[in-house]
Scaffold this active site. Structure first.
Site: not given
Ligand code: BG6
Length: 301
Positions: A170, A273
């Protein structure tokens, strides 16, 4: 393992040192001729990365990040695993899984012939992790810091039945100003738009930003590029073993509510991400290892 043990077993002169950080958190500080990075042993969380030829870091961390035991750090490259987003059935389980907030151990380090530094961490299983994840798995993150940053998130199924996972790196990338960047590579890709009423849409052209964006692009293995007109650079995000890409920026209201962005901190970051989310969740067969890899590099425009 104490700091002294870590340094004597895995430290590398002039490249890798383990240091104490805020609130008892321990960090691997990597600094070689090509790049520098910090990795927090809680969460195997790469908090920042800068190639030596870049003035600005490539990976952003909030100046207001809370570094605390059991809490996720705002910024860097949180490891979301073994699910992405909310847990499918247990609403009390943490969003994006537990990997980013539990302890990992260092299992390997090396100075590579090309001047890069390599480190591998493995998630430590505890009663707490077993309570939320009863499967026999081993999760490792291998990181190579050089002119680019390479990371490989490896899930091994040590049991005798298949295991289903969701995952993401992320990563928060450092940018000049969110209103002056574009993300390319996802043109014509289907995504789930999570802002407002959840809806499936198709991307038309490059992604630009003028409000909150929270999208899961599915069935894409494409390399993405952050084109940054303010910093005059491109960040290239290449990946393997990942079929989803999540693009997220909170914008003012949401960032203010989150409390760890600081005033306008959200303007200097965008999350791109590399993930396996929604219908791209991965089934890891018994005895198999699934690898998701990324490589982040920056080049002047
Ligand atoms: C993104 C999600 O991946 O992460 C967003 O798509 C979420 O919905 C964001 O708000 C940040 O999540 P967290 O748990 O780190 O605050």
């Amino acid at each position: 393992m104490t700091l002294a043990d870590l340094n004597s077993r895995f430290g590398i002169a002039d490249q890798l040192t383990f240091i104490d950080g805020p609130n008892g958190l321990v960090f691997a500080e990597i600094d070689n001729a090509l790049g520098s990075a910090y990795i927090c042993l809680q969460g195997a969380h790469i908090t920042t990365f800068r190639p030596k030829d870049q003035v600005e870091p490539v990976i952003w961390v909030s100046k207001f990040a809370k570094f605390a035991p059991g809490k996720s750090i705002r910024g860097g490259a949180p490891v979301c695993w073994p699910w992405f987003g909310a847990h499918a059935t247990e609403s009390s389980f943490p969003g994006h899984g537990f990997a980013r907030t539990v302890m990992w151990e260092v299992t390997h380090s090396a100075a590579l012939p090309g001047g890069e530094t390599e480190i591998t961490l493995a998630l430590l299983e505890t009663e707490q992790t077993h309570a939320q994840w009863p499967h026999k798995t081993r999760l490792e993150l291998n990181v190579i810091v050089g002119k680019s940053l390479k990371a490989s998130l490896n899930t091994s199924n040590l049991g005798d039945t298949p295991v289903q996972i969701g995952e993401a790196l992320h990563t928060y990338f450092q940018i000049g100003d969110i209103e002056e960047v574009q993300v390319t590579g996802l043109e014509n890709t289907v995504y789930l738009d999570k802002v407002g009423e959840v809806a499936r849409k198709t991307q038309s052209g490059a992604i630009t930003f003028n409000g909150e964006v929270d999208r899961v692009y599915v069935d894409t293995t494409a390399t993405c590029t952050i084109v940054d007109a303010r910093l005059n650079r491109r960040i290239v995000i290449a990946k393997t073993g990942s079929r989803s890409t999540v693009v997220w920026t909170p914008w003012t209201e949401k960032a203010d509510k989150m409390g760890d962005f600081g005033p306008d901190g959200w303007r200097q970051m965008v999350c791109v991400e590399s993930a396996n989310a929604l219908e791209n969740g991965v089934t890891v067969a018994a005895g198999e290892t699934h690898r998701m890899t990324v490589e982040y590099s920056a080049e002047a425009m």
